[in-house]
Design an enzyme around this catalytic site. Structure first.
Site, PDB file in Angstrom:
ATOM      1  N   CYS A  42      34.204   2.592 -26.044  1.00  0.00           N
ATOM      2  CA  CYS A  42      34.590   1.238 -26.423  1.00  0.00           C
ATOM      3  C   CYS A  42      33.498   0.257 -25.973  1.00  0.00           C
ATOM      4  O   CYS A  42      32.824   0.484 -24.970  1.00  0.00           O
ATOM      5  CB  CYS A  42      35.926   0.867 -25.783  1.00  0.00           C
ATOM      6  N   ASP A  44      33.961  -2.444 -24.610  1.00  0.00           N
ATOM      7  CA  ASP A  44      34.452  -3.138 -23.414  1.00  0.00           C
ATOM      8  C   ASP A  44      33.430  -3.065 -22.263  1.00  0.00           C
ATOM      9  O   ASP A  44      32.970  -1.984 -21.898  1.00  0.00           O
ATOM     10  CB  ASP A  44      35.778  -2.486 -22.978  1.00  0.00           C
ATOM     11  N   ARG A  46      33.677  -3.245 -19.224  1.00  0.00           N
ATOM     12  CA  ARG A  46      34.077  -2.571 -17.980  1.00  0.00           C
ATOM     13  C   ARG A  46      33.858  -1.067 -18.035  1.00  0.00           C
ATOM     14  O   ARG A  46      33.974  -0.387 -17.027  1.00  0.00           O
ATOM     15  CB  ARG A  46      35.553  -2.868 -17.685  1.00  0.00           C
ATOM     16  N   HIS A  98      40.091   4.004 -23.063  1.00  0.00           N
ATOM     17  CA  HIS A  98      40.334   3.455 -21.727  1.00  0.00           C
ATOM     18  C   HIS A  98      41.623   2.666 -21.670  1.00  0.00           C
ATOM     19  O   HIS A  98      42.146   2.212 -22.701  1.00  0.00           O
ATOM     20  CB  HIS A  98      39.151   2.585 -21.277  1.00  0.00           C
ATOM     21  N   CYS A 101      42.914  -1.514 -23.163  1.00  0.00           N
ATOM     22  CA  CYS A 101      41.899  -1.749 -24.208  1.00  0.00           C
ATOM     23  C   CYS A 101      42.348  -2.907 -25.102  1.00  0.00           C
ATOM     24  O   CYS A 101      43.430  -2.870 -25.695  1.00  0.00           O
ATOM     25  CB  CYS A 101      41.705  -0.482 -25.032  1.00  0.00           C
TER      26      CYS A 101
HETATM   27 CO    CO Z   1      38.517  -1.069 -25.375  1.00  0.00          CO
END
Ligand code: CO
Length: 201
Positions: A42, A44, A46, A98, A101
């Site tokens: 992803c 993302d 993090r 994750h 999300c």
């Molecule tokens: Co995500």
């Protein structure tokens, strides 16, 4: 919050530290890449693959998109997979979902074209998955639990999608020992766990 100027300074510090620790590091890096794993994750911020797997530049070939989707009409990911398998000879592919999300949570909320013209279309496959698994998902009594279970179901689905791609089918037909792993990353614990695995039939 860091500015790009600060990122440039941090990069200079990092480059100097790396060269100090290992004088041949950048000579090797410049010569060639020989990654052992393709990571599909992803976008993302993090879930930064090099950091969470404690790997170095040159080890992992990366494709990231919102909600780590593998779409059979996405030439971007299909090109990355083709190059990984055909040119880099990578035999380990990870699809990593994750917890918490944003893409998954948005899909659980239904289409929202007023805010996200493009993201809403991109997430359609997850909304379809939610519809298919609605009984199971809706039986979970908290929002976070529902999103995390749908993220897990989606990660398994993306591994299945990838396994049907031309490049993967061809590799398996040719006896290539290629494996695709579905992993989930726990933001609360910082830990990866395997939820699925697919290999040559
Ligand atoms: Co995500």
């Amino acid at each position: 919050m860091k500015t790009v100027d600060q990122l440039l300074l941090l990069n200079q510090e990092w480059a100097a530290r790396k060269a100090g620790e290992d004088s041949a590091f950048f000579t090797r890096l410049a010569a060639a890449q020989n990654p052992h794993t393709l990571w599909i994750g992803c976008s993302d911020s993090r879930v930064s693959v090099d950091t969470i797997t404690a790997t170095e530049p040159g080890e992992i070939f990366v494709h990231r998109n919102i909600a780590n989707l593998v779409s059979s009409t996405d030439f971007n990911i299909l090109s990355v997979v083709e190059f990984s398998v055909e040119a880099l000879k990578i035999n380990n592919i990870v699809v990593c979902g994750h917890e918490n999300c944003g893409g998954i949570k948005a899909a659980l909320g239904g289409p929202d074209h007023s805010t996200f013209r493009f993201v809403t279309g991109w997430l359609k496959n997850i909304r379809d998955l939610y519809r298919l698994h609605r009984d199971e998902i809706d039986a979970i009594d908290d929002d976070a639990g529902r999103a995390n279970r749908l993220a897990e179901i989606s990660t398994i689905e993306q591994v299945n999608n990838l396994s049907q791609a031309y490049t993967i089918q061809k590799a398996w037909d040719n006896g290539c020992p290629l494996r695709i792993y579905g992993l989930m990353f726990s933001l609360k614990e910082g830990r990866l766990r395997q939820v699925f695995e697919k290999f040559a039939p």
